[in-house]
Design a protein around this motif. Structure first.
Motif, short mmCIF file in Angstrom:
data_model
loop_
_atom_site.label_atom_id
_atom_site.label_comp_id
_atom_site.label_asym_id
_atom_site.label_seq_id
_atom_site.Cartn_x
_atom_site.Cartn_y
_atom_site.Cartn_z
N MET A 1 37.77 38.20 39.29
CA MET A 1 37.53 36.82 39.72
C MET A 1 36.64 36.09 38.71
O MET A 1 36.88 34.92 38.38
N PHE A 2 35.64 36.81 38.22
CA PHE A 2 34.77 36.22 37.20
C PHE A 2 35.59 35.81 35.98
O PHE A 2 35.48 34.69 35.47
N PHE A 3 36.45 36.71 35.52
CA PHE A 3 37.23 36.39 34.32
C PHE A 3 38.28 35.31 34.62
O PHE A 3 38.69 34.57 33.72
N PHE A 4 38.73 35.24 35.88
CA PHE A 4 39.66 34.16 36.26
C PHE A 4 38.98 32.81 36.06
O PHE A 4 39.59 31.86 35.55
N VAL A 5 37.72 32.74 36.45
CA VAL A 5 36.99 31.48 36.27
C VAL A 5 36.82 31.18 34.78
O VAL A 5 37.05 30.06 34.31
N VAL A 6 36.47 32.22 33.99
CA VAL A 6 36.31 32.03 32.54
C VAL A 6 37.63 31.54 31.93
O VAL A 6 37.68 30.53 31.23
N THR B 1 42.44 36.67 28.43
CA THR B 1 41.62 36.80 29.62
C THR B 1 42.48 36.86 30.87
O THR B 1 42.31 37.72 31.74
N MET B 2 43.43 35.93 30.98
CA MET B 2 44.23 35.87 32.20
C MET B 2 45.10 37.11 32.37
O MET B 2 45.26 37.62 33.47
N PRO C 1 43.32 43.55 36.25
CA PRO C 1 42.24 44.14 37.06
C PRO C 1 42.31 43.73 38.53
O PRO C 1 41.94 44.51 39.41
N MET C 2 42.79 42.51 38.80
CA MET C 2 42.88 42.10 40.20
C MET C 2 43.90 42.98 40.91
O MET C 2 43.66 43.46 42.03
N ALA C 3 45.04 43.20 40.27
CA ALA C 3 46.04 44.08 40.86
C ALA C 3 45.48 45.49 40.98
O ALA C 3 45.69 46.17 41.99
N LEU D 1 53.91 33.55 36.29
CA LEU D 1 52.62 34.22 36.43
C LEU D 1 51.68 33.48 37.38
O LEU D 1 50.90 34.10 38.08
N PHE D 2 51.71 32.17 37.39
CA PHE D 2 50.88 31.47 38.38
C PHE D 2 51.63 31.36 39.69
O PHE D 2 51.15 31.79 40.74
N GLY D 3 52.85 30.80 39.64
CA GLY D 3 53.64 30.67 40.85
C GLY D 3 53.98 32.02 41.46
O GLY D 3 54.12 32.15 42.67
#
Lengths: 415, 652
Positions: free
Chosen positions: B47-52, B87-88, B95-97, B402-404
């Protein structure tokens, strides 16, 4: 009982589906209409949906139906989901039967898209081989990419009156209705040559020669851009293909082969030639230019620039862009006059080249004043450790305003 | 049996260091080997890297909102888009998965932890340190500037003279180690530790998709590892793998990168497919339509995904035969993907739909991913792709995928599993706002990119110029501006999620035991689950075991409730296993993981430092091997254990 219920259920679902598709008809037609409009509107110069030659046309004829089919499938999925959301929302109905699926339906819905794709595949296959055909090539031009401009090298070719190789940059000039083969390579990193109106892109890979073919139906100027990320000024690495009628192309060739004409003694341009000899010829070649003692000037870009090449400036003012086609040599009005002229009058306007009133003084002087400030390049000596002191791009030469004045006058004579 | 007993007895004499026995404060997290804690840490890191990565994206869009943007210079812009993608892909979605997998795989298969808990902890720390290491370059002379695909020779020492690419290559190497260890760990866990009765075809679909992903990782990561080694040796030790003057062929990098890079796409998307394949049935109140089709199409994607890499190289001059073959194989992979979309839609069909936020995100995925999938089909047509590749059309395509696809799936997972992880319900009302802002924002941002690309705007341009923008409805200026505005709407959407987390943590509603009427084993535990997950390991008789313990068909074929979730849980408690043995915390995973960035820093700056880092790793490995298998006093008997239940012994 159950069987009958299921059958009628299925039938009513099929009916429902038909009705849904029926209701969607205006939407489908609407999309098709938008697509049609898209192909007519005055769009961006690099529009990929407006082919101006047979190669791009082949791609276009292949891709438009694929877009249409994809659009329709997308609408069907969206409609099915929307329908389910509305129809099957929780209204207090009992928990549905825990059915795990329907293999016959599944297999059908797997085979249908597979068949659609098989059809698309057959046409794709044909087009791929069609576009790669080279046996009927009529003219070859070598295209070399380097950071951040394109060089064109026309090998001698009697049929087109090219009695000596022609080397130019930025704008690729071709005769209409001629199957031109581009032999591409690169002097540093990978670039990609792309004139959307004439064909898809093809990478220029260092150490390899890749082949692409272009052909234009009508005289005109067709915009393009480097599309393989090539570093700092990738965004500024542009180019154009200029198609001329066969007669106009012959005139263009004759002009390129015209011997060097030194400016008359006592003119500002003559003083500019001296500045050019002192400041520019370390890298830039002007064919036929000689020193005061009559010896020919041979530029040595390989000693100063990492890629080993810089644009040849002979007949610079016969092109109408410079610095990797990042800047126009023409003022906006004169540029519009050339770019927007119809195909009948285009050739004459293009061949007129850049005259003094039409010259884009702002960008040319700015460039001569401090090139790296106009276009990001590796031209700061402090950054050149990795290349052993060689530049990637044009450095700031620290020219005085009067030198710039003289140089502009001189460059205007390079027609 | 005797052996296992011995193993389980702590032998303090053997240990180099005793194992930590901390159950409070920061040490509880730093030395933990608990899959649930690690899962949460993975998610927090991601989540941190998602924000970055998101802020990087906003800078990119602000730069491109108007012609000749001046917010970033060319150099910084190139670093920005390189790091946004890196990053994404590597530090957010993967890492989120991995976080979801860590937390929910043992729960879904009825296990008490993963097969190798210490390796699991090591994997997390390696990922965190790898991610921080890559981003360290921002402060040490500039980040990598070659694009996430890092094509040679532009990534070589001559064309990218800063240390950015060094940090990038070595940092990804560290993150790759994390992915590899995680993959092996989860494969072993899923294949060996399923509850009795859970045959492969009774596994929850999320577990299935994660299994496929771990196999993809296990085979794909080694390829990028090789490529990154070649790149690092070229940059740091003067090798010439991609030096054209020395006879190298730069296409070698492209093949290596995309043989990894294409399976990577499925590594990113399949976990989200798994998540919504759990969510859709729960909120439709019926099983996933065509479970075996979804499983096999997932596996098929896993296989065919290896035969399509060159479609990233259609413009590179491979020759017509290769191009035609890869074109066809790319079309072929659309079929199993289409199967999934059909099955999800048919899962909704005839259901009793409950539109929770999790369900909204899942349905959003079906529609938006379909758009991305279909635009993918348009460039499987190779000649068409030569017009589209490296334009914004591709940017539009993969952001819809990837987003959708991936990101909406992950958000669906947050809302669905939050009560399980934290015992509180995320605010559904705020969730609805969160959903609509994200969906509208994403369509505003990425929808116009289809137009931009088809109008010929290439990717990776730090500026665009009015000369090439054109006029009329499809002019680039208008649509660039819309895309930039959309990115701000998207930011609001993600911000609302962070607000939701905050509000829920402060004053959220306590979650009931079974808030959604769920179907699978992870919900047969308390909220959040006890450290040992299950008091007794359930025996599995059905796909959707939990549902079938709660509901049965009556004489008329109607589903009727036969037990509440509380009753189902009580049953497990009443039959609790005696003498449950959980893995003990350990000091060594974080020590070894810390050695990796030290070594890599040494490779860039000074070899003695690299040797020092190597010694940390070596020392850590000895400590790891020699530490006692358990800490004293960690065995425990849950309440109401009975003598008849079996011993459960997990060894770290």
């Amino acid at each position: 009982m159950n069987h009958i219920k299921n059958a009628s259920d299925a039938a009513s679902r099929v009916n429902m589906l038909t009705r849904v598709i029926g209701r969607l008809k205006p939407v489908i037609l609407g999309t098709a209409g938008t697509m049609f409009l898209a192909s007519c509107a005055t769009n961006a110069p690099q529009d990929t949906w407006q082919p101006k030659g047979p190669n791009a046309q082949k791609i276009d004829s292949l891709q438009k139906p694929v877009f249409a089919v994809a659009g329709i499938i997308g609408l069907i999925v969206a409609a099915a989901v929307t329908y389910s959301i509305i129809k099957f929302r929780d209204r207090g109905q009992p928990i549905p039967k825990q059915s795990h699926g329907n293999p016959a339906l599944e297999i059908t819905l797997t085979i249908i898209p597979a068949l659609i794709l098989a059809v698309v595949g057959v046409f794709t296959f044909r087009t791929v081989f069609d576009l790669n055909k080279t046996s009927d090539t009529q003219m070859i031009i070598n295209v070399t990419g380097q950071q951040w401009w394109w060089e064109y090298d026309y090998p001698a070719n009697n049929e087109y009156g090219i009695t000596q190789p022609i080397i130019t940059s930025g704008q690729l000039v071709i005769p209409v209705g001629t199957k031109v083969m581009l032999r591409e390579t690169s002097r540093d990193v990978i670039h990609s040559y792309w004139i959307p109106a004439l064909n898809g892109k093809r990478d220029a890979v260092p150490g390899r020669i890749t082949i692409n073919r272009i052909e234009a139906d009508e005289p005109g100027i067709y915009a393009g851009q480097c599309t393989e990320f090539c570093g700092l000024s990738h965004a500024n690495m542009r180019m154009e293909a200029v198609a001329l009628s066969k007669e106009d192309f012959a005139k263009w060739v004759a002009n390129q082969l015209k011997p060097y004409a030194a400016p008359a003694e006592g003119t500002l341009a003559k003083e500019g030639e001296t500045v050019f000899l002192n400041q520019c010829t370390r890298c830039h070649q002007v064919n036929g230019l000689t020193r005061a003692d009559g010896t020919p000037v041979i530029a040595a870009p390989d000693e100063n620039v990492w890629s080993g090449a810089v644009p040849n400036l002979s007949h610079l003012m016969s092109r109408n862009t410079f610095a990797g086609a990042m800047f126009d040599l023409l003022t906006p009005e004169c540029r519009n006059d050339v770019w927007k002229s119809d195909s009948a009058s285009f050739g004459a306007k293009y061949l007129a080249g850049v005259s003094e009133p039409c010259l884009n003084q702002t960008d040319l002087r700015g460039w001569l004043r401090n090139a790296p400030a106009k276009k990001p390049m590796y031209a700061n000596p402090a950054q050149l450790a990795a290349t052993g002191g060689k530049y990637r791009g044009m450095p700031n030469l620290g020219l005085s305003e009067s030198d710039i004045e003289k140089l502009v006058a001189y460059l205007l004579t390079l027609k | 049996m005797a052996n296992i007993e011995n193993f389980a007895t702590p032998s303090s004499a053997m240990g180099a260091l005793k194992r930590p026995v901390v159950t409070k404060g920061w040490r509880e997290w730093v030395f933990t080997v608990d899959h649930k804690k690690l899962g949460i840490m993975y998610m927090a890191t991601a989540m941190f890297f998602f924000v970055v990565g998101g802020l990087e994206a906003v800078l990119i869009r602000l730069q491109l909102a108007l012609p000749n943007g001046k917010i970033l210079n060319a150099d910084l812009y190139n670093q920005m888009f390189t790091m946004h993608a890196t990053t994404m892909v590597f530090l957010f979605v993967m890492p989120m998965a991995a976080g979801f997998a860590n937390y929910f795989i043992p729960l879904q298969i009825g296990a008490r932890d993963v097969a190798f808990p210490r390796i699991n902890a090591f994997g997390f720390w390696a990922l965190l340190f790898g991610g921080l290491f890559i981003n360290l370059s921002w402060f040490l002379g500039g980040a990598a500037d070659g694009g996430w695909f890092m094509y040679a020779p532009n990534s070589g020492p001559i064309f990218s003279p800063s240390h950015g690419v060094d940090f990038w290559a070595l940092g990804l190497q560290i993150a790759g180690i994390a992915s590899l260890t995680g993959a092996i760990n989860l494969i072993v866990t899923i294949l060996n530790m399923r509850a009795p009765g859970m045959k492969l075809m009774r596994m929850p679909i999320f577990t299935w998709m994660i299994l496929v992903v771990q196999f993809l990782l296990a085979f794909a990561v080694p390829v990028i590892t090789v490529a990154l080694f070649l790149l690092s040796f070229q940059r740091n030790f003067g090798a010439t793998f991609f030096d054209v003057a020395a006879g190298a062929d730069p296409l070698l990098w492209q093949h290596l990168f995309w043989i990894f890079g294409h399976p990577e796409v499925y590594i990113l998307i399949l976990p989200s497919f798994g998540i919504i394949s759990e969510v859709l049935p729960v909120f439709s109140r019926k099983p996933l339509f065509g479970y075996p089709f979804v499983v096999f199409s997932g596996a098929a994607i896993g296989f065919v995904g290896w035969g399509v890499w060159a479609h990233h190289m259609f413009a590179s001059g491979l020759g017509p035969v290769s191009v035609a073959v890869f074109s066809i194989s790319t079309m072929a992979i659309a079929v199993p993907t289409g199967v999934k979309i059909v099955n999800w839609t048919l899962t909704l069909w005839g259901g009793k739909l409950w539109f929770t936020t999790a369900m909204k995100f899942a349905i959003g995925l079906i529609v938006l991913f379909t758009i991305g999938g279909l635009s993918g089909v348009t460039h499987s047509v190779a000649p068409s792709d030569t017009q589209q590749t490296d334009t914004y059309y591709i940017v539009a395509h993969f952001h819809y995928v990837l987003f959708g696809g991936a990101v909406l799936g992950l958000f669906s997972g947050f809302y669905y599993w939050w009560p399980k992880m934290f015992g509180k319900m995320l605010n559904e009302k705020l969730g609805t706002w969160n959903f609509w802002f994200m969906v509208i924002g994403m369509n505003l941002t990425f929808g116009p990119m289809h137009i931009l690309g088809l109008q010929g705007q290439p990717r990776r341009m730090y500026q665009w110029t009015e000369n090439r923008a054109g006029e009329g409805f499809f002019n680039l200026a208008f649509w660039n501006l819309i895309a930039s505005i959309g990115s701000l709407v998207l930011v609001v959407g993600v911000f609302l999620f962070l607000v939701n987390i905050f509000i829920t943590a402060r004053s959220g509603k306590v979650a009931p035991l079974d808030p959604w009427g769920a179907r699978s084993l992870e919900w047969m535990t308390s909220n959040p689950p006890k450290e040992h997950n299950f008091d007794s390991i359930p025996t599995v008789h059905h796909l959707d075991e939990f549902f079938h313990r709660k509901y049965a068909e009556d004489a008329n074929g109607q589903m009727q409730q036969i037990a509440t979730a509380e009753e189902v849980l009580k049953q497990l408690e009443d039959n609790a296993d005696a003498h449950i043995h959980m893995p003990s915390p350990s000091y060594w995973p974080i020590v070894i993981a810390f050695g990796l960035p030290v070594t890599c820093l040494g490779v860039i700056y000074s070899i003695p430092l690299a040797i020092f880092g190597g010694l940390i790793i070596l020392m850590g490995a000895f400590g790891w091997a020699l530490e006692p298998s358990t800490a004293p006093d960690t065995d425990f008997d849950p309440p109401s254990s009975s003598n008849t239940s079996k011993d459960v012994v997990h060894v770290g």
